[in-house]
Design a protein around this motif. Structure first.
Motif, mmCIF file in Angstrom:
data_model
loop_
_atom_site.group_PDB
_atom_site.id
_atom_site.type_symbol
_atom_site.label_atom_id
_atom_site.label_comp_id
_atom_site.label_asym_id
_atom_site.label_seq_id
_atom_site.Cartn_x
_atom_site.Cartn_y
_atom_site.Cartn_z
ATOM 1 N N LEU A 7 0.908 -1.084 0.184
ATOM 2 C CA LEU A 7 -0.178 0.097 0.001
ATOM 3 C C LEU A 7 0.749 1.448 -0.026
ATOM 4 O O LEU A 7 0.595 2.200 -0.712
ATOM 5 N N ALA A 8 2.075 1.197 0.897
ATOM 6 C CA ALA A 8 2.765 2.298 0.808
ATOM 7 C C ALA A 8 3.426 2.935 -0.319
ATOM 8 O O ALA A 8 3.671 3.904 -0.579
ATOM 9 N N ALA A 9 3.636 1.608 -1.276
ATOM 10 C CA ALA A 9 4.285 1.954 -2.487
ATOM 11 C C ALA A 9 3.489 2.323 -3.550
ATOM 12 O O ALA A 9 3.875 3.063 -4.569
ATOM 13 N N VAL A 10 2.083 2.307 -3.425
ATOM 14 C CA VAL A 10 1.068 3.061 -4.350
ATOM 15 C C VAL A 10 0.501 4.086 -3.876
ATOM 16 O O VAL A 10 -0.245 4.851 -4.663
ATOM 17 N N LEU A 11 0.762 4.793 -2.828
ATOM 18 C CA LEU A 11 -0.158 5.745 -2.158
ATOM 19 C C LEU A 11 0.949 6.887 -1.919
ATOM 20 O O LEU A 11 1.994 6.825 -1.607
ATOM 21 N N PRO A 12 0.390 8.243 -1.955
ATOM 22 C CA PRO A 12 1.324 9.360 -1.658
ATOM 23 C C PRO A 12 1.408 9.410 -0.079
ATOM 24 O O PRO A 12 0.720 8.786 0.845
ATOM 25 N N VAL A 42 -6.784 3.943 4.446
ATOM 26 C CA VAL A 42 -6.251 4.688 3.413
ATOM 27 C C VAL A 42 -7.025 6.002 2.890
ATOM 28 O O VAL A 42 -8.329 5.650 3.044
ATOM 29 N N VAL A 43 -6.292 6.790 2.485
ATOM 30 C CA VAL A 43 -7.129 8.096 2.238
ATOM 31 C C VAL A 43 -6.438 8.429 0.773
ATOM 32 O O VAL A 43 -5.824 9.466 0.713
#
Length: 481
Positions: A7-12, A42-43
């Protein structure tokens, strides 16, 4: 890599929340008696990011609960401990306003009231107006099929939406409905309304806009009994009058609302009706005379007509403030949402009063009288286990009373986790099987908002045994996750 790392890799930066402190504001919706910290929040900011989140949830078998403003009253946005809470708060743009065709296309995080504010310069507005319209979002309105004080004349959300764009759990984009007068195929647009996040993620909505009425005025009628006020509602409808709004409040609701916002309500009344008529000046004057005659014949002892727009809005402010105003007498409340045939208003209200005495908990009644959508507010203390237990039992008994007279367990707030037991009273095993099959068609792995809205037959069997003993099952354990 772990789910969180992916998730961290695809979210800002800032769009993935994993600490307890950051997740705490998302632990419940407005039904605060039930709360749970999600695995992650996630936002996202873009559609592509939402697609990636859904893809990863599918890949890792992580359930998804979609959240708007969190104003829901049935636990529909309650997170799961092993789940992903997907907030669409950053999707808050009004994408287009088509004045000629009277439509607005918006993202799901746009506030209900913001639509009317944006189109007011064009003499238009969006009709559905839930009491939480200053905060609730259009995506949540679709999920719950929200109504409001003007739903009698202008309909619920489903009657005011032309088209929605939905992302499925499989990553497919669906456009349901259309911007013309009709759309081909099955009416999946109506199916999506009130589906409580079980079938797909609403990502864009095109709503109908209406011309703002030339004039609107409210009649406030005071009655010496709840029964007389209930009978007056039936008399208005029987006379062929379709008010813009027709709302009722009992004595306790009047008292707390008046203390909260000073709406000008008569504190010596046992109940009041708020009846709004709108249209051109000639029609409004004629309808006011007709409504006044019906109300006086039905036993109204005091009639007031709003003198100007400020007073009209103040009358409605009291009604829309009833929910927060209940905090003056208790730290928590359950807002029931049963809908009954109008002819049964008086006896059902008598039944609610008897149940209030039986469970020794105050109940303030405030509701959409015109379409029989009751909102009994049960005041209790969630920090007191016995008070919470009695409030849950009382709520279940009220909803059972609605079903007994041919009504339903929910009119606009949804089932969520709050009314799972009472769904077992409302529907047969065969009907519930159909609901579950429909859910499986859209969401084969059961990842979208699992454990909400539609009870399993196993749970209904357990509830049946408990119901015989006068009990109530606790919040479902959602064992799979």
């Amino acid at each position: 890599m772990s789910f969180e790392a992916r998730l961290a890799a695809v979210l800002p930066p800032g769009a993935l929340l994993t600490s307890e402190e950051a997740k705490r504001p998302y632990e419940c919706d407005a039904l605060s008696a039930y709360h749970e910290l999600p695995r992650v929040v996630v936002v996202p900011e873009t559609r592509a990011q939402v697609e990636q989140v859904v893809k990863l949830c599918r890949e890792f078998d992580v359930p998804v609960v979609t959240r708007g403003a969190g104003t829901g009253l049935s636990g529909g946005a309650l997170p799961l401990a092993q789940g992903c809470l997907l907030s669409l708060a950053r999707f808050n743009r009004i994408l287009a306003v088509d004045v000629d065709n009277r439509t607005a296309t918006v993202e799901p995080g746009v506030r209900n009231l913001a639509i009317s504010e944006a189109v007011a310069p064009h003499g238009l507005y969006y009709a559905p107006d839930p009491s939480s319209q200053i905060a609730c979002t259009i995506g949540g309105n679709v999920a719950e099929n929200s109504g409001g004080v003007h739903c009698l004349k202008y309909g619920l959300t489903v009657h005011n939406v032309l088209e929605v764009e939905v992302l499925t759990i499989d990553g497919e984009w669906l456009t349901l409905g259309g911007r013309g007068l009709d759309a081909p195929g099955l009416d999946l647009l109506a199916l999506m309304h009130g589906s409580e996040g079980l079938l797909g993620i609403v990502m864009q909505v095109t709503v109908k806009l209406l011309p703002k009425p030339e004039l609107a005025r409210v009649v406030l009628a005071a009655f010496d009994s709840v029964e007389a006020a209930g009978a007056a509602v039936a008399a208005i409808i029987a006379a062929g009058i379709v008010p813009g709004g027709l709302e009722m409040m009992d004595k306790l609701a009047i008292e707390v609302a008046e203390a909260y916002c000073h709406a000008g309500y008569p504190l010596d009344a046992a109940a009041i009706l708020l009846c709004e008529v709108d249209g051109n000046a000639v029609d409004v004057d004629a309808q006011l005379e007709q409504v006044g005659a019906v109300l006086r014949e039905a036993g109204a002892r005091d009639l007031r007509v709003s003198r100007d727009e400020a007073e009209r809005l103040r009358f409605w402010l009291g009604r829309k403030s009833a929910f927060p105003a209940i905090g003056r007498i208790a730290p928590d409340y359950f807002c029931m949402d049963g809908t009954i045939p109008r002819r049964h208003l008086a006896p059902v209200l008598e039944r609610i009063a008897a149940l209030s005495r039986e469970f020794n908990l105050p109940v303030a009644n405030v509701f959409h009288a015109g379409d029989g959508n009751l909102h009994p507010l049960i005041a209790f203390d969630a920090n007191d286990d016995d008070s919470l237990r009695r409030a849950a039992l009382l709520g279940g008994r009220i909803l059972a009373a609605c079903v007994e007279v041919g009504g339903t367990v929910t009119g606009e707030h949804g089932v969520g986790v709050e009314k799972l037991n009472e769904m077992c009273l409302q529907f047969t095993d065969a009907e519930l099987d159909t609901f579950l099959a429909l859910k499986a068609a859209f969401d084969p792995k059961g990842l979208l908002n699992p454990g909400k809205a539609v009870p399993t037959l196993h749970r209904c069997a357990e509830f049946g045994a408990m119901h015989v003993k006068g009990g109530k099952l606790p919040h479902p354990e959602l064992e799979r996750f």
